[in-house]
Design a protein around this motif. Structure first.
Motif, PDB file in Angstrom:
ATOM      1  N   THR A  11      78.857  -5.673  52.370  1.00 40.68           N
ATOM      2  CA  THR A  11      79.741  -4.521  52.224  1.00 40.68           C
ATOM      3  C   THR A  11      81.181  -4.969  52.417  1.00 40.68           C
ATOM      4  O   THR A  11      81.514  -5.600  53.431  1.00 40.68           O
ATOM      5  N   ASN A  12      82.038  -4.674  51.434  1.00 39.46           N
ATOM      6  CA  ASN A  12      83.442  -5.107  51.528  1.00 39.46           C
ATOM      7  C   ASN A  12      84.273  -4.107  52.335  1.00 39.46           C
ATOM      8  O   ASN A  12      83.748  -3.126  52.875  1.00 39.46           O
ATOM      9  N   GLN A  41      86.236  -1.847  51.498  1.00 42.76           N
ATOM     10  CA  GLN A  41      86.242  -0.497  50.939  1.00 42.76           C
ATOM     11  C   GLN A  41      84.882   0.187  51.053  1.00 42.76           C
ATOM     12  O   GLN A  41      84.702   1.317  50.572  1.00 42.76           O
ATOM     13  N   GLU A  71      82.140  -0.921  49.622  1.00 41.67           N
ATOM     14  CA  GLU A  71      81.327  -1.173  48.427  1.00 41.67           C
ATOM     15  C   GLU A  71      80.304  -2.271  48.699  1.00 41.67           C
ATOM     16  O   GLU A  71      80.579  -3.238  49.417  1.00 41.67           O
ATOM     17  N   GLU A  72      79.136  -2.137  48.115  1.00 40.41           N
ATOM     18  CA  GLU A  72      78.097  -3.161  48.248  1.00 40.41           C
ATOM     19  C   GLU A  72      78.191  -4.113  47.057  1.00 40.41           C
ATOM     20  O   GLU A  72      78.047  -3.694  45.907  1.00 40.41           O
ATOM     21  N   LEU A  73      78.466  -5.383  47.330  1.00 39.66           N
ATOM     22  CA  LEU A  73      78.695  -6.373  46.279  1.00 39.66           C
ATOM     23  C   LEU A  73      77.821  -7.602  46.502  1.00 39.66           C
ATOM     24  O   LEU A  73      77.442  -7.915  47.645  1.00 39.66           O
TER      25      LEU A  73
END
Length: 602
Positions: free
Chosen positions: A459-460, A462, A464-466
Motif C-alpha cells: 500500500t503506497n 495514497q 493504493e494497492e500496487l
C-alpha cells in the motif's frame, strides 16, 4: 596446514572429459573430483577458494545494506505455476529437476528463487514504509543440463549468490541496480579478475533491463562484442549495430525470373550478379506456446545478415497474450518431418517470398494457428528494388518493393544478429570487436513481472494497492572460481590471484632429512601463520623436483624454498605469477611477504 596431513593428491594426466585448461587443472591439482555427470566434490583446497570468493561477495553485498538469508532448495510446483514459469523450466528449457514426493505433490530443486522470495514478500511486506528491502543468499542451485561440460562452468549442481530487492517504484529499483553495478565491479576486482560489464538478454528470468559481468577468456562460452573506446559492450544475443551500407540495386523494374539451383543467398547473388544487400531472405520458424498452440513465423531479413533467434524469441514472447498464452516453449526452423505435420502442400523451400500464402498451413490438427506471423527485420524493411523468392521452386522476383508488389510490413522488429566488424550504433567510427567471455554475474531490473503474477502488493502513501517493483542479482560463486583459473594459468599449472588463493604461501623443504632446512621451515611456518599469512608446509618425503612441480600446479602465489641459500641465512622466494626468484634474509621474509600480500588485497 602440512601437506603430509592433507587429503592432497595430484595427477600428471588430465581425465578424458576435461577439455578446457581450467577444468583439467582443477582435476589434476586435486581441487575437485567428479562424482557424476556435471556433479563435483569440492576438496579442501577448492573449498578454501570458494569460502574466500563467498566472503568477498558477502562483504560487498553487506556494504550495500543487503541482508543475508537462506531459502529452501526444495520448492513446491504451485509457486512456479503461479508465476507461469513451471512449463518454461520443466518443458521448454527442461532444466529443472522436478519430481513427486511420497504424497504425490510436484516439487523441484531450485535453479533460482524468484518465486520463493516473491511469496515471502507477499506474506510479509504490507506498506511502503517497509521498502526498499534487499535479501540475498549463497547456496547450491540445480540445473538439469542436457550436456554438462567444462567442470564447474556448466554443472548440474553449483554454488551461487542470488539476491532480490523490492521497491515502491522504478526510481528506487534503479538506485539499487546502480548500487549492485558498483558492488559487482568491486567483487570481481577484489577477486583479481579481468572482466567487462556488457548489455545482456534477460532470458527466462525476464525484466526490462539486465547487465552481465564477463570474465574474458579464450574458452568462454559467450561471445562479447565491444568497441575499443570502452563505451560499448554487449553479449552477442543482445548486441545492436549499424549493418554495412546497402549497395545500389541494379534492378529498376519488377519481373519474375527463372533462377535454377539458387536456394542459397550466395548462389542467388552470384546468379543475379548483385550484392546480398539487395536480397530479402525469408526464414520459416515454428514456435510452440505454453498453451500448446503451434504458430508458424515467417521472418524476413536482408540477405547479408542472419537472424538473432534470441531477439526473435523475445519478440514472439511479447505476442503470447494474442494467442492466450504466457510464454514460448520452443522455437526452431522446422525440418521435413516437422513440416509434414502441418504443411497442406509442399513448401517452395529456398524460394519463399515474404507473402507466402496462409493456405500452406493445414489446420486439421486443431492446435495450429491458421496464419503465418510475418515479421520483417529493419534491414529488410528499408530495402527498395530488392530480390526475393517467388513462392515457386526455381524462381525469384527482381525489382520488388514494399507497398507495391509486397504489402508494407505490419510488424517490423530488430532481429539482426550483430557480428564483429559492424559499426557501433553510438559512434559509427567505432568498429565492433569480438572476445570470448565467461558469465560470472548478472543483474536484472525485473519490474513487476513476478509480483503481478503472484499477487505481491503493498500500500503506497495514497492508500493504493500496487505490485512490488523487483530487482534480481546473481553471482556464480563456483563458476567464478574456475573462471579465475581459466583466465590465469600457464603450462605448469594454476596461477591464483592472491585474494582467492587457498593459501598465500607454500614452504617447500627440498630434503626433509636436512635438520637445518626443517627447522627453518618450521620457524617460518609458525611466524607466517601468526602474521595472518595463510601458509602450507610441504613436509612430504618426496623428491624436490616433484614438490616444485606440485607447488606450480596448485598455484599458490608465493613459494619459499629452504635450500642451499640457508648457508647464507637466506631462503629463496619465488612469485608464482612471474616466476621471479630472489633470496631474502630469514628475518625479513615475514615482513616482506606481508607487505606484498596486503598490497595485493587492497
Amino acid at each position: 596446514m602440512r601437506l603430509s596431513q592433507m587429503l592432497f593428491v595430484t595427477f600428471k594426466e588430465s581425465p578424458a572429459e576435461a577439455v578446457i585448461p581450467s577444468h583439467q587443472l582443477l582435476l589434476r591439482a586435486g581441487y575437485i573430483r567428479r562424482i557424476g555427470s556435471g556433479i563435483y566434490s569440492y576438496l579442501p583446497l577448492m573449498w578454501r577458494v570458494l569460502q574466500k570468493v563467498s566472503q568477498i561477495v558477502r562483504e560487498e553485498m553487506n556494504a550495500t545494506g543487503a541482508q543475508e538469508c537462506l531459502l529452501p532448495q526444495l520448492q513446491p510446483s504451485e509457486l512456479w505455476k503461479e508465476s507461469g514459469r513451471w512449463d518454461t523450466y520443466t518443458k521448454a528449457e527442461g532444466i529443472m529437476f522436478a519430481f513427486e514426493d511420497r504424497q504425490g505433490r510436484e516439487v523441484a530443486l531450485g535453479p533460482t528463487h524468484e518465486e520463493v522470495i516473491t511469496t515471502i514478500a507477499k506474506e510479509t511486506i504490507r506498506s511502503y514504509r517497509q521498502l526498499p528491502q534487499h535479501l540475498y543468499q549463497i547456496q547450491s542451485k540445480f540445473r538439469d543440463e542436457i550436456r554438462p561440460r567444462f567442470g564447474l562452468m556448466r554443472g548440474r549442481e553449483f554454488i551461487m549468490k542470488d539476491g532480490y530487492s523490492f521497491h515502491a517504484n522504478e526510481e528506487s529499483l534503479k538506485q539499487t541496480y546502480a548500487d549492485m553495478d558498483v558492488a559487482y565491479r568491486n567483487m570481481f576486482r577484489r577477486c583479481g579478475l579481468d572482466f567487462v560489464a556488457v548489455e545482456a538478454d534477460s532470458g527466462a528470468i525476464g525484466g526490462s533491463g539486465s547487465q552481465e559481468f564477463m570474465v574474458l577468456a579464450d574458452a568462454g562460452e559467450d561471445e562479447v562484442l565491444y568497441t575499443e573506446d570502452g563505451k560499448y559492450a554487449a553479449n552477442v544475443e543482445k548486441a545492436t549495430s549499424l549493418p554495412p551500407d546497402v549497395e545500389p540495386s541494379p534492378f529498376k523494374t519488377y519481373e519474375k525470373r527463372e533462377t535454377p539451383n539458387t536456394p542459397t543467398i550466395a548462389s542467388l547473388a552470384e546468379f543475379a550478379k548483385c550484392s546480398p544487400t539487395n536480397i530479402v531472405k525469408n526464414v520459416l520458424y515454428e514456435t510452440v506456446y505454453d498453451n500448446g498452440l503451434l504458430v508458424l513465423v515467417l521472418a524476413s531479413i536482408r540477405g547479408d545478415r542472419d537472424i538473432n533467434e534470441v531477439k526473435l524469441q523475445n519478440k514472439l514472447a511479447q505476442l503470447a497474450p494474442e494467442f492466450e498464452a504466457n510464454t514460448i516453449l520452443s522455437l526452431a526452423v522446422p525440418d521435413e518431418a516437422a513440416k509434414q505435420k502441418w504443411a497442406a502442400k509442399p513448401l517452395p523451400t529456398g524460394y519463399i517470398a515474404p507473402n507466402l500464402e496462409d493456405d500452406y498451413i493445414s489446420t486439421q490438427g486443431g492446435s495450429i494457428h491458421p496464419k503465418f506471423i510475418r515479421i520483417v527485420d529493419k534491414t529488410a524493411a528499408e530495402l527498395k528494388n530488392f530480390v526475393t523468392g517467388a513462392n515457386e521452386s526455381g524462381y525469384h522476383v527482381f525489382g520488388a518493393n514494399w507497398g507495391q508488389e509486397f504489402e508494407s510490413p505490419k510488424l517490423v522488429a530488430d532481429l539482426d544478429k550483430t557480428v564483429a566488424g559492424d559499426r557501433a550504433v553510438r559512434d559509427s567510427e567505432q568498429i565492433l570487436q569480438t572476445a570470448r567471455g565467461i558469465e560470472v554475474g548478472h543483474i536484472f531490473q525485473l519490474g513487476s513481472k513476478y509480483s503481478t503474477a503472484m499477487g505481491a502488493t503493498f500500500t503506497n502513501e495514497q492508500g493504493e494497492e500496487l505490485p512490488l517493483v523487483m530487482g534480481c542479482y546473481g553471482v556464480g560463486v563456483s563458476r567464478l572460481a574456475q573462471s579465475a583459473v581459466e583466465q590465469s594459468h600457464d603450462k605448469d599449472g594454476i596461477i591464483w590471484p592472491v585474494a582467492i588463493a587457498p593459501y598465500h604461501v607454500i614452504i617447500v623443504v627440498p630434503n626433509i632429512s636436512d635438520t637445518k632446512a626443517m627447522e627453518a621451515a618450521e620457524k617460518l611456518y609458525t611466524e607466517l601463520n601468526q602474521a595472518g599469512i595463510e601458509t602450507l608446509l610441504d613436509d612430504r618425503d618426496a623428491r624436490a623436483g616433484f614438490k616444485f612441480k606440485d607447488a606450480d600446479l596448485i598455484g599458490i602465489p608465493y613459494r619459499i624454498v629452504t635450500g642451499r641459500s640457508l648457508k647464507a641465512g637466506k631462503v629463496e622466494v619465488v612469485e608464482r605469477a612471474t616466476k621471479q626468484s630472489e633470496e631474502i634474509a630469514l628475518d625479513e621474509v615475514v615482513a616482506t611477504l606481508k607487505q606484498r600480500i596486503d598490497s595485493a588485497l587492497i
